[in-house]
Design a protein around this motif. Structure first.
Motif, PDB file in Angstrom:
ATOM      1  N   GLY A   1      23.700   1.479 -60.762  1.00 15.79           N
ATOM      2  CA  GLY A   1      23.783   0.733 -59.508  1.00 15.79           C
ATOM      3  C   GLY A   1      25.210   0.308 -59.206  1.00 15.79           C
ATOM      4  O   GLY A   1      25.672   0.384 -58.060  1.00 15.79           O
ATOM      5  N   ALA A   2      25.937  -0.136 -60.261  1.00 10.86           N
ATOM      6  CA  ALA A   2      27.333  -0.561 -60.067  1.00 10.86           C
ATOM      7  C   ALA A   2      28.227   0.625 -59.709  1.00 10.86           C
ATOM      8  O   ALA A   2      29.079   0.530 -58.813  1.00 10.86           O
ATOM      9  CB  ALA A   2      27.852  -1.243 -61.337  1.00 10.86           C
ATOM     10  N   LEU A   3      28.027   1.765 -60.390  1.00  9.78           N
ATOM     11  CA  LEU A   3      28.865   2.941 -60.150  1.00  9.78           C
ATOM     12  C   LEU A   3      28.551   3.612 -58.816  1.00  9.78           C
ATOM     13  O   LEU A   3      29.376   4.341 -58.272  1.00  9.78           O
ATOM     14  CB  LEU A   3      28.695   3.955 -61.291  1.00  9.78           C
ATOM     15  CG  LEU A   3      29.187   3.486 -62.670  1.00  9.78           C
ATOM     16  CD1 LEU A   3      28.851   4.518 -63.732  1.00  9.78           C
ATOM     17  CD2 LEU A   3      30.689   3.230 -62.642  1.00  9.78           C
ATOM     18  N   ALA A   4      27.357   3.367 -58.282  1.00 10.50           N
ATOM     19  CA  ALA A   4      26.980   3.977 -56.996  1.00 10.50           C
ATOM     20  C   ALA A   4      27.741   3.377 -55.835  1.00 10.50           C
ATOM     21  O   ALA A   4      27.848   3.985 -54.765  1.00 10.50           O
ATOM     22  CB  ALA A   4      25.478   3.828 -56.769  1.00 10.50           C
ATOM     23  N   MET A   5      28.293   2.172 -56.024  1.00  8.16           N
ATOM     24  CA  MET A   5      28.983   1.482 -54.933  1.00  8.16           C
ATOM     25  C   MET A   5      30.409   2.004 -54.752  1.00  8.16           C
ATOM     26  O   MET A   5      31.069   2.380 -55.714  1.00  8.16           O
ATOM     27  CB  MET A   5      29.038  -0.030 -55.213  1.00  8.16           C
ATOM     28  CG  MET A   5      27.668  -0.675 -55.376  1.00  8.16           C
ATOM     29  SD  MET A   5      26.709  -0.568 -53.850  1.00  8.16           S
ATOM     30  CE  MET A   5      25.120  -0.046 -54.498  1.00  8.16           C
ATOM     31  N   SER A   6      30.870   2.007 -53.521  1.00  9.43           N
ATOM     32  CA  SER A   6      32.255   2.349 -53.186  1.00  9.43           C
ATOM     33  C   SER A   6      32.877   1.173 -52.445  1.00  9.43           C
ATOM     34  O   SER A   6      32.162   0.306 -51.945  1.00  9.43           O
ATOM     35  CB  SER A   6      32.302   3.608 -52.319  1.00  9.43           C
ATOM     36  OG  SER A   6      31.640   4.687 -52.963  1.00  9.43           O
ATOM     37  N   SER A   7      34.198   1.167 -52.377  1.00  9.37           N
ATOM     38  CA  SER A   7      34.892   0.020 -51.786  1.00  9.37           C
ATOM     39  C   SER A   7      34.967   0.125 -50.264  1.00  9.37           C
ATOM     40  O   SER A   7      35.744   0.916 -49.722  1.00  9.37           O
ATOM     41  CB  SER A   7      36.307  -0.096 -52.354  1.00  9.37           C
ATOM     42  OG  SER A   7      36.997  -1.138 -51.722  1.00  9.37           O
ATOM     43  N   THR A   8      34.153  -0.687 -49.590  1.00  7.41           N
ATOM     44  CA  THR A   8      34.187  -0.724 -48.124  1.00  7.41           C
ATOM     45  C   THR A   8      35.554  -1.202 -47.635  1.00  7.41           C
ATOM     46  O   THR A   8      36.110  -0.645 -46.680  1.00  7.41           O
ATOM     47  CB  THR A   8      33.095  -1.675 -47.596  1.00  7.41           C
ATOM     48  OG1 THR A   8      31.824  -1.232 -48.072  1.00  7.41           O
ATOM     49  CG2 THR A   8      33.083  -1.698 -46.082  1.00  7.41           C
ATOM     50  N   ALA A   9      36.119  -2.213 -48.290  1.00  8.33           N
ATOM     51  CA  ALA A   9      37.396  -2.791 -47.852  1.00  8.33           C
ATOM     52  C   ALA A   9      38.518  -1.760 -47.879  1.00  8.33           C
ATOM     53  O   ALA A   9      39.282  -1.614 -46.919  1.00  8.33           O
ATOM     54  CB  ALA A   9      37.751  -3.984 -48.740  1.00  8.33           C
ATOM     55  N   ILE A  10      38.625  -1.014 -48.972  1.00 11.70           N
ATOM     56  CA  ILE A  10      39.703  -0.030 -49.115  1.00 11.70           C
ATOM     57  C   ILE A  10      39.496   1.148 -48.170  1.00 11.70           C
ATOM     58  O   ILE A  10      40.405   1.555 -47.436  1.00 11.70           O
ATOM     59  CB  ILE A  10      39.789   0.463 -50.578  1.00 11.70           C
ATOM     60  CG1 ILE A  10      40.256  -0.668 -51.496  1.00 11.70           C
ATOM     61  CG2 ILE A  10      40.740   1.654 -50.694  1.00 11.70           C
ATOM     62  CD1 ILE A  10      40.262  -0.314 -52.969  1.00 11.70           C
ATOM     63  N   VAL A  11      38.286   1.700 -48.165  1.00  8.18           N
ATOM     64  CA  VAL A  11      38.020   2.928 -47.413  1.00  8.18           C
ATOM     65  C   VAL A  11      38.145   2.700 -45.907  1.00  8.18           C
ATOM     66  O   VAL A  11      38.796   3.481 -45.205  1.00  8.18           O
ATOM     67  CB  VAL A  11      36.621   3.485 -47.768  1.00  8.18           C
ATOM     68  CG1 VAL A  11      36.276   4.682 -46.898  1.00  8.18           C
ATOM     69  CG2 VAL A  11      36.569   3.876 -49.240  1.00  8.18           C
TER      70      VAL A  11
END
Length: 659
Positions: free
Chosen positions: A126-136
Motif C-alpha cells: 500500500g505504501a509503495l503503491a503511492m506516488s508523490s502528488t506534490a512533486i509530479v
C-alpha cells in the motif's frame, strides 16, 4: 530534555532553513523537511527526540492533509475520468499490493531469516503503491503537460491513489490485530466504517451547507476560521472514537464541504495550517531514519530503491499500454509515477506504529522512499530523452504527428499561429476568423484538439515549445505568432525558438501582470499583454463612464495608457507577501517617502537629485492633501509625500538620496 517551546523553536527554525536550501536547489520543500528531520533526529545530531508532542503535531498534519484531499474530491471530475481513475488507477494500486505480497512470501520462502508476514507485505504494498502528488503535479505544471495525453493519465492514477488511502487507513490497523480473528476484525472494522460514514454523509450533507451559511452570515473571519477547525477536528474525533483513524474523519469533512459554495474560501483558510503541520509531519518522518544503519546496509537500500522503482515503472507502463496508450505515453506515465509519495509515509508510519513491520526493514524502506523522491524531479526532467531511446516507435509517432501538421498548414500563407487553444486562444481565433484572417493553433490537450477538429477548427496536437512543431506549423510563412497561455517560462522557451527560426516574426505574448514584461520584451516579444493591467484599464474605464465622464474622453485615456506601454500603470505598492514572490527586488513597485525638515531633498528641484541615474523616478507628490504632478523643475518641500517608482533596489537607493 528540551521544553515544549524549545522543541517547537528548533523544529520551526530547522524547517525554515531546510525549505530555503531546497527551494534554492529548485527541489520540493517536502524533501527539505525530510532532510531536516534526518539531521536533527535522535539518530544523527540528536537535537530532537521523538516525543508525544511531536507525534501529536505530526498526526494533526495528516488530518489536515486528508481534509484537503477530501476538499478536492470532485464527483464530476471522477465521472469525467472514470475509465482512467477506476480502471488504470485501480489496477495500478491493486496489482502493486498483490505483487508486493507475492514478493514478500517468496522472500520468506527463500530466506527464512528475512521473514515478512503477508500482513506486513500488504502494508508495504500500500505504501509503495503511492506516488508523490506534490512533486509530479508541480513538474507537470511547469512543463505544461497537465493537459497532455500522459498528463491526464498521471492525474487519473494520482486521484485513485488518494482515494485508496481511505480504505487502507482502515485495513492496516485491522491487519495488526489477532490473526486468528482477522476476518472478524476486518468485518467489524468495515461495519463501523460504513456506519460512521453513513452517519456523517447522511446527516452531514444536510447540516454542513446550512451550518456554514449560518456562520458566514455573521460576517466574521475569526468565527469562520474557528468553525472550520471545529468541523475538521470534530469529524476526526468521531471516527477516532469509533475505533477508526483521525484522518478518515477529516477526509469526510473535506468531502462534505467540497459540495458547498464555501469550498474555495475554506481552501485558502486551511492552507496555512495544513502546510505548517504537514511540514512538521515530514520532519518527524525524517527523525525516524537511522542514518548509521542505512549507511551500514547501503547496498540493501539501493536494491530497495532500484527494484520497486523499476517494477512500478514497468507495471504502470504496461497497464497504460493495455488501456490503449501509445508506447511513448505509457512510458512517460510510468516514469512520472515510479517514485514514492507522501501518503506512502503516512501508511508506512501507521504500519510501523501497529508493529506490522520490522524496525530494520522499516529503516531500509524509509531510506529508499526518500531517495526515490529525491531522484524523481531529475527522471521526469529527462523523461523525453529516456522515452525516445526506449520506445522504438515513439520517433515514428512524433514524426507522423508533425507530418500531419505540416500537411495541414502547407497551403497556408501569412497565417497567425496560436500557441495554445484554451479559452483565450479560442477567443483570438474567433476574432481572426471574423476578419477572414487565416490562423492555425497548436495545443497539448488531445480531447480539446479532437473536438475542435471535429468542429472544423484549424487545430493540431503539438507543443509550440518544440522546434519541429513550429516548423511544421509553417513559422517561416506565418504573419504572426500569439502565445495565449500566461506562463513566462514556457513563453521564453517559445520566444527563443522563434528568434532562431524567424527572427522578424511578430510575437504577441499573454502574461499575468507586468512583472515579466521587460524580460519577455528582451526575449523578443513584440507585444506583451498583461492580464492584470488590461483588467485594471477596463475597470477604470467602466468606473469613469458610470460617474459621468464622457465616453470619448474615457476611450482617449485608455488609448493613451496603452500608447505609453502601460507606463502610468506599471508599478504598484508592494506588501510583505510580494517580497516573498520577489526576493531579488526586481519588480517595478511604488513607494511613498515622507520628507521631514532634515531631509536633503527639501528645497531642491527634482532634476537636481539625479534619480535617473538610480533608475528611479518621482511618479507623484502629495502636498497638504493636494496631489501635484511632478516636473523636473518642481521644488520639494518639508512635509511632501514623494511617490517613487522603480525596482526594489532602485527605490531603496532613491529614498536614501531623498532623505
Amino acid at each position: 530534555m528540551a521544553s515544549g517551546l524549545e522543541l517547537t523553536l528548533l523544529l520551526l527554525g530547522s524547517a525554515v532553513l531546510g525549505v530555503v536550501a531546497f527551494r534554492s536547489l529548485h527541489l520540493p520543500p517536502m524533501l527539505g523537511y525530510l532532510a531536516v528531520g534526518v539531521l536533527i533526529g535522535p539518530h544523527a545530531l540528536g537535537l530532537a527526540a521523538e516525543t508525544h508532542s511531536t507525534h501529536a503535531l505530526a498526526e494533526f498534519g495528516v488530518v489536515f492533509l486528508m481534509f484537503s484531499i477530501g476538499l478536492e474530491f470532485s464527483l464530476s471530475q471522477l465521472r469525467a475520468m472514470r475509465r482512467i481513475v477506476f480502471g488504470l488507477g485501480l489496477a495500478q494500486v491493486v496489482l502493486t499490493i498483490v505483487a508486493t505480497v507475492i514478493g514478500g512470501l517468496l522472500l520468506s520462502m527463500w530466506a527464512p531469516q528475512l521473514h515478512i508476514s503477508w500482513q506486513a507485505a500488504f502494508a508495504l504494498g500500500g505504501a509503495l503503491a503511492m506516488s508523490s502528488t506534490a512533486i509530479v503535479v508541480k513538474l507537470l505544471t511547469e512543463r505544461l503537460e497537465l493537459e497532455s495525453e500522459h498528463g491526464r493519465r498521471i492525474i487519473g492514477i494520482l486521484l485513485f491513489q488518494d482515494l485508496a488511502v481511505v480504505p487502507l487507513l482502515i485495513l492496516i490497523p485491522a491487519l495488526a490485530k489477532d490473526p486468528e480473528n482477522l476476518v472478524k476484525t476486518l468485518a467489524w472494522a468495515g461495519v463501523k466504517a460504513a456506519a460512521v460514514l453513513a452517519l456523517l454523509l447522511f446527516f452531514g450533507q444536510k447540516l454542513m451547507r446550512s451550518w456554514f451559511t449560518l456562520v458566514a452570515k455573521r460576517r466574521s473571519q475569526e468565527l469562520f476560521m474557528l468553525n472550520l477547525l471545529l468541523v475538521t477536528l470534530g469529524a476526526a474525533w468521531i471516527t477516532e472514537r469509533a475505533g477508526l483513524s483521525l484522518a478518515l474523519g477529516a477526509f469526510v469533512a473535506g468531502m462534505l464541504i467540497s459540495e458547498t459554495q464555501f469550498k474555495h474560501q475554506v481552501e485558502e483558510d486551511i492552507k496555512p495550517f495544513r502546510d505548517v503541520l504537514l511540514g512538521l509531519f515530514f520532519i518527524t518522518i525524517g527523525m525516524l531514519l537511522n542514518v548509521q544503519l542505512v549507511l551500514q546496509h547501503w547496498w540493501l537500500v539501493l536494491l530497495l530503491l532500484a527494484v520497486p522503482v523499476l517494477l512500478k515503472f514497468a507495471l504502470i507502463a504496461l497497464l497504460a499500454k493495455a488501456f490503449g496508450s501509445s508506447d511513448g505515453v505509457a512510458m512517460r506515465t510510468g516514469l512520472a509515477l515510479a517514485q514514492a509519495g507522501e501518503f506512502g509515509f503516512v501508511l508506512l508510519n501507521m504500519a510501523s506504529g501497529s508493529k506490522l513491520i520490522d524496525p530494520f526493514l522499516m529503516q531500509l524502506v524509509l531510506a529508499s522512499m526518500v531517495l526515490s523522491m529525491l531522484v524523481a524531479p531529475f527522471v521526469i526532467e529527462k523523461s523525453d530523452r529516456i522515452v525516445m531511446k526506449l520506445a522504438s516507435n515513439e520517433w515514428m509517432m512524433q514524426s507522423l504527428q508533425l507530418t500531419q501538421l505540416a500537411s495541414r498548414t502547407m497551403a497556408a500563407q501569412k497565417h497567425v499561429i496560436l500557441a495554445g487553444f484554451g479559452r483565450s486562444g479560442q477567443s483570438v481565433a474567433t476574432l481572426l476568423s471574423d476578419e477572414k484572417l487565416p490562423w492555425y493553433a497548436l495545443d497539448l490537450d488531445p480531447e480539446r484538439v479532437q473536438e475542435a477538429q471535429a468542429a472544423g477548427s484549424s487545430v493540431s496536437y503539438g507543443d509550440a515549445g518544440r522546434r519541429e512543431a513550429l516548423i511544421a506549423a509553417g513559422i517561416n510563412r506565418a504573419s504572426a505568432l500569439v502565445i495565449t497561455f500566461a506562463d513566462t517560462r514556457a513563453a521564453l522557451k517559445v520566444l527563443h525558438l522563434v528568434h532562431e527560426l524567424a527572427p522578424s516574426l511578430p510575437v504577441i505574448v499573454r502574461s499575468h501582470d507586468d512583472s515579466d514584461l521587460e524580460l519577455l520584451r528582451q526575449a523578443g516579444a513584440t507585444e506583451v499583454v498583461p492580464e492584470a493591467l488590461e483588467s485594471s484599464l477596463m475597470l477604470a474605464s467602466h468606473a469613469l463612464v458610470v460617474v459621468g465622464v464622457p465616453l470619448r474622453r474615457v476611450v482617449h485615456r485608455v488609448q493613451s495608457a496603452r500608447d505609453e506601454r502601460y507606463a502610468s500603470l506599471r508599478g504598484y505598492f508592494h506588501g510583505a507577501s510580494d517580497l516573498i514572490d520577489d526576493p531579488e527586488h526586481t519588480y517595478v513597485r511604488l513607494h511613498s517617502v515622507v520628507l521631514g525638515e532634515e531631509a536633503q531633498a527639501v528645497g531642491r528641484r527634482i532634476d537636481e537629485l539625479g534619480l535617473d541615474e538610480l533608475q528611479a523616478e518621482v511618479s507623484g507628490i502629495r502636498r497638504a492633501r493636494m496631489r501635484i504632478e511632478p516636473a523636473p523643475a518642481t521644488v520639494l518641500q518639508a512635509g511632501d509625500v514623494v511617490v517613487l517608482r522603480g525596482s526594489g533596489d532602485a527605490v531603496t537607493r532613491a529614498e536614501g538620496r531623498l532623505l
